[in-house]
Design a protein around this motif. Structure first.
Motif, mmCIF file in Angstrom:
data_model
loop_
_atom_site.group_PDB
_atom_site.id
_atom_site.type_symbol
_atom_site.label_atom_id
_atom_site.label_comp_id
_atom_site.label_asym_id
_atom_site.label_seq_id
_atom_site.Cartn_x
_atom_site.Cartn_y
_atom_site.Cartn_z
ATOM 1 N N ASP A 63 -2.041 11.771 0.350
ATOM 2 C CA ASP A 63 -2.642 10.930 1.388
ATOM 3 C C ASP A 63 -2.263 11.437 2.778
ATOM 4 O OD1 ASP A 63 -3.838 9.139 -0.419
ATOM 5 O OD2 ASP A 63 -1.998 7.959 -0.571
ATOM 6 N N LEU A 64 -0.979 11.796 2.954
ATOM 7 C CA LEU A 64 -0.508 12.232 4.266
ATOM 8 C C LEU A 64 -1.123 13.556 4.687
ATOM 9 C CD1 LEU A 64 3.275 11.274 4.030
ATOM 10 C CD2 LEU A 64 1.498 10.124 5.352
ATOM 11 N N ALA A 65 -1.585 14.321 3.703
ATOM 12 C CA ALA A 65 -2.232 15.596 4.036
ATOM 13 C C ALA A 65 -3.591 15.391 4.696
ATOM 14 C CB ALA A 65 -2.381 16.451 2.777
ATOM 15 N N ASP A 66 -4.141 14.181 4.612
ATOM 16 C CA ASP A 66 -5.433 13.846 5.218
ATOM 17 C C ASP A 66 -5.195 12.726 6.229
ATOM 18 O OD1 ASP A 66 -7.939 12.901 5.913
ATOM 19 O OD2 ASP A 66 -8.765 13.089 3.897
ATOM 20 N N GLU A 87 8.417 17.682 8.356
ATOM 21 C CA GLU A 87 6.976 17.764 8.101
ATOM 22 C C GLU A 87 6.404 16.425 7.647
ATOM 23 O OE1 GLU A 87 6.677 20.937 5.333
ATOM 24 O OE2 GLU A 87 6.950 22.517 6.845
ATOM 25 N N LEU A 88 7.139 15.705 6.806
ATOM 26 C CA LEU A 88 6.672 14.394 6.358
ATOM 27 C C LEU A 88 6.551 13.428 7.534
ATOM 28 C CD1 LEU A 88 8.706 13.991 3.051
ATOM 29 C CD2 LEU A 88 6.217 14.025 3.239
ATOM 30 N N ALA A 89 7.547 13.449 8.424
ATOM 31 C CA ALA A 89 7.491 12.568 9.599
ATOM 32 C C ALA A 89 6.322 12.944 10.502
ATOM 33 C CB ALA A 89 8.810 12.649 10.367
ATOM 34 N N ALA A 90 6.098 14.244 10.683
ATOM 35 C CA ALA A 90 4.993 14.688 11.537
ATOM 36 C C ALA A 90 3.643 14.281 10.958
ATOM 37 C CB ALA A 90 5.069 16.200 11.722
ATOM 38 N N ALA A 91 3.511 14.387 9.634
ATOM 39 C CA ALA A 91 2.259 13.990 8.985
ATOM 40 C C ALA A 91 2.010 12.497 9.155
ATOM 41 C CB ALA A 91 2.300 14.353 7.501
ATOM 42 N N LEU A 92 3.063 11.703 9.053
ATOM 43 C CA LEU A 92 2.908 10.257 9.227
ATOM 44 C C LEU A 92 2.542 9.925 10.668
ATOM 45 C CD1 LEU A 92 3.087 7.520 7.830
ATOM 46 C CD2 LEU A 92 5.517 7.443 8.403
ATOM 47 N N VAL A 93 3.121 10.633 11.619
ATOM 48 C CA VAL A 93 2.787 10.411 13.024
ATOM 49 C C VAL A 93 1.307 10.674 13.273
ATOM 50 C CG1 VAL A 93 3.078 11.389 15.343
ATOM 51 C CG2 VAL A 93 5.084 10.761 13.991
ATOM 52 N N ARG A 94 0.768 11.751 12.682
ATOM 53 C CA ARG A 94 -0.655 12.045 12.858
ATOM 54 C C ARG A 94 -1.522 10.898 12.349
ATOM 55 N NH1 ARG A 94 1.278 17.321 11.583
ATOM 56 N NH2 ARG A 94 0.858 17.033 9.362
ATOM 57 N N ALA A 95 -1.109 10.312 11.213
ATOM 58 C CA ALA A 95 -1.871 9.186 10.668
ATOM 59 C C ALA A 95 -1.761 7.961 11.564
ATOM 60 C CB ALA A 95 -1.372 8.869 9.260
ATOM 61 N N ILE A 96 -0.567 7.677 12.077
ATOM 62 C CA ILE A 96 -0.369 6.506 12.935
ATOM 63 C C ILE A 96 -1.212 6.627 14.195
ATOM 64 C CG2 ILE A 96 1.314 5.294 14.381
ATOM 65 C CD1 ILE A 96 3.439 5.971 12.257
ATOM 66 N N ARG A 97 -1.247 7.806 14.772
ATOM 67 C CA ARG A 97 -1.993 8.004 16.020
ATOM 68 C C ARG A 97 -3.496 7.872 15.831
ATOM 69 N NH1 ARG A 97 1.884 12.861 18.423
ATOM 70 N NH2 ARG A 97 3.172 11.487 19.723
ATOM 71 N N VAL A 100 0.868 -1.175 0.000
ATOM 72 C CA VAL A 100 0.000 0.000 0.000
ATOM 73 C C VAL A 100 0.908 1.230 0.000
ATOM 74 C CG1 VAL A 100 -1.675 1.338 1.324
ATOM 75 C CG2 VAL A 100 -1.872 -1.164 1.196
ATOM 76 N N ARG A 101 0.700 2.113 -0.974
ATOM 77 C CA ARG A 101 1.556 3.294 -1.095
ATOM 78 C C ARG A 101 0.822 4.544 -0.632
ATOM 79 N NH1 ARG A 101 3.438 3.197 -7.136
ATOM 80 N NH2 ARG A 101 1.863 1.579 -7.462
ATOM 81 N N LEU A 102 1.431 5.260 0.277
ATOM 82 C CA LEU A 102 0.887 6.525 0.757
ATOM 83 C C LEU A 102 1.598 7.665 0.048
ATOM 84 C CD1 LEU A 102 0.273 4.487 3.174
ATOM 85 C CD2 LEU A 102 0.012 6.558 4.544
ATOM 86 N N THR A 103 0.834 8.464 -0.664
ATOM 87 C CA THR A 103 1.393 9.627 -1.341
ATOM 88 C C THR A 103 1.403 10.814 -0.378
ATOM 89 O OG1 THR A 103 -0.743 10.421 -2.141
ATOM 90 C CG2 THR A 103 0.403 8.770 -3.493
ATOM 91 N N ARG A 104 2.014 11.892 -0.825
ATOM 92 C CA ARG A 104 2.010 13.101 0.010
ATOM 93 C C ARG A 104 0.595 13.660 0.145
ATOM 94 N NH1 ARG A 104 7.892 15.918 -0.373
ATOM 95 N NH2 ARG A 104 9.057 13.990 -0.787
#
Length: 374
Positions: free
Chosen positions: A35-38, A72-82, A29-33
């Motif tokens: 995707d990470l914005a949401d 910023e990319l790491a922070a966006a991924l953290v929001r999704a993980i949480r 499963v590929r997450l694009t940028r």
């Protein structure tokens, strides 16, 4: 293994996807940028993954953009993980040995690791050295890609700073990231090649000089094979098919099908009945050459994860060589009404316990081609 990854369309991401294909795993499963914005949408896509690989990053550009982009990319991924109802079992970060070295890139990579670890204390922080391999971007991914592209374009190589490099082939890095079982075409311990920039330029130049004649240079070790395959990825398909030296006299004709310097490999011939297809697989490291000696055929090739098919019509009346680029599915079909005779050459003796041959049809797109394909 159900993988999810960011940066799936990048250099490292593509090689991870190819390795997953070889292992018979589902398409990641590929997450694009976007995707990470949401965060909610990204969380839904991550749910239930066995292993999440964070590969996306900013390597080049304005120093401020590089510094901000990786964090910023790491922070966006953290929001999704949480927000994920079933968080990935393992999270792996493709960090760099340059992390924390005082540069905008190095410091932002280190800060991204801290950001990820705050949400996942069990983070696997994998610090990768200089990576090289097939289809790398010149002037971006590595000096190897830059040199290979310049040699393919017959441009002179310029060594601005001669320093020692630790080079790791990207498939080995992919194996470490996905924790792949041991396999001969890859090595998750990431054995490096220690080489100076000038020596690297000379080595690649020698490969290019030999290959321009349609000959195979000496491939004395695993990194030699992989460096040569990297160079070949910048030459295909522009220089194919390869014209072969032919000599004729009153007795008949001679065709020099393979000239391999420093090693023999394995040569074999096969016959193929009309309408029959052989191949339909790809290799991760093996160098392979096809040469039709009698009859007519079509050789098809498709880069794994891509849709476009390259096809060559070949005939024994005018023998040519077509070298199979690594990580391209390939086949050969007898298009004539008579039996087809084909000579095959590989740089290594076939090992049934480690064949480096992975099933993949040429004629239809692979599942890898679709974002988030099941």
């Amino acid at each position: 293994m159900r993988l999810a990854l960011t940066g799936g369309d990048g250099f490292l991401g593509w090689h991870v996807r190819v390795l997953a294909r070889a292992l018979g795993w589902p398409a990641p499963v590929r997450l694009t940028r976007a995707d990470l914005a949401d965060p909610d949408a990204a969380a839904a896509r991550l749910a239930g993954a066995d292993r999440l690989l964070h590969l996306a990053g900013v390597n080049r550009g304005d120093p401020a953009d590089v510094a901000a982009g990786n964090v910023e990319l790491a922070a966006a991924l953290v929001r999704a993980i949480r927000r994920c109802a079933a968080p990935p079992a393992t999270v792996v970060y493709a960090n760099s040995v340059q992390a924390g070295n005082g540069t905008p890139y190095g410091d932002s990579k280190a800060m991204a690791a801290v950001t990820l670890a705050a949400a996942r204390p069990d983070l696997v922080d994998l610090r990768l050295p200089n990576l090289y391999g097939e289809h790398g971007r010149p002037h971006y991914n590595s000096v190897v890609a830059t040199f290979c592209r310049q040699l393919a374009d017959d441009a002179p190589l310029e060594v601005r700073q001669d320093r020692e490099l630790d080079l790791v082939h990207v498939t080995d890095a992919a194996a470490a990231l996905v924790d792949a079982p041991p396999g001969s075409p890859w090595d998750g311990t990431m054995p490096p090649l220690r080489i100076g920039v000038r020596d690297l330029a000379e080595r690649l130049t020698a490969y290019a000089s030999t290959y321009r004649r349609g000959e195979i240079p000496p491939l004395t070790d695993r990194h030699g094979v992989r460096l040569f395959n990297t160079y070949r990825s910048h030459r295909f398909p522009a220089d194919h098919p390869i014209r072969l030296p032919r000599r004729a006299d009153h007795r008949g004709e001679l065709v020099e099908a393979v000239k391999a310097h420093g090693g023999g490999g394995q040569t074999f011939c096969s016959t193929t009945r009309p309408g029959v297809t052989r191949g339909e697989h790809f290799h991760l490291a093996k160098v392979e050459r096809f040469c039709v000696l009698r009859g007519s055929a079509e050789i098809g090739l498709r880069r794994v994860g891509h849709d476009e098919v390259v096809r060559f019509a070949v005939t024994g009346d005018d023998p040519v060589a077509v070298d199979m680029p690594t990580m391209w599915a390939h086949d050969i079909v007898n298009t004539g009404s008579d039996e087809l005779l084909t000579l095959f050459w590989t740089n290594e003796v076939f090992d049934p316990d480690a064949p480096d041959t992975w099933p993949e049809p040429v004629g239809r797109p692979a599942l890898l081609a679709g974002v988030g394909a099941p």
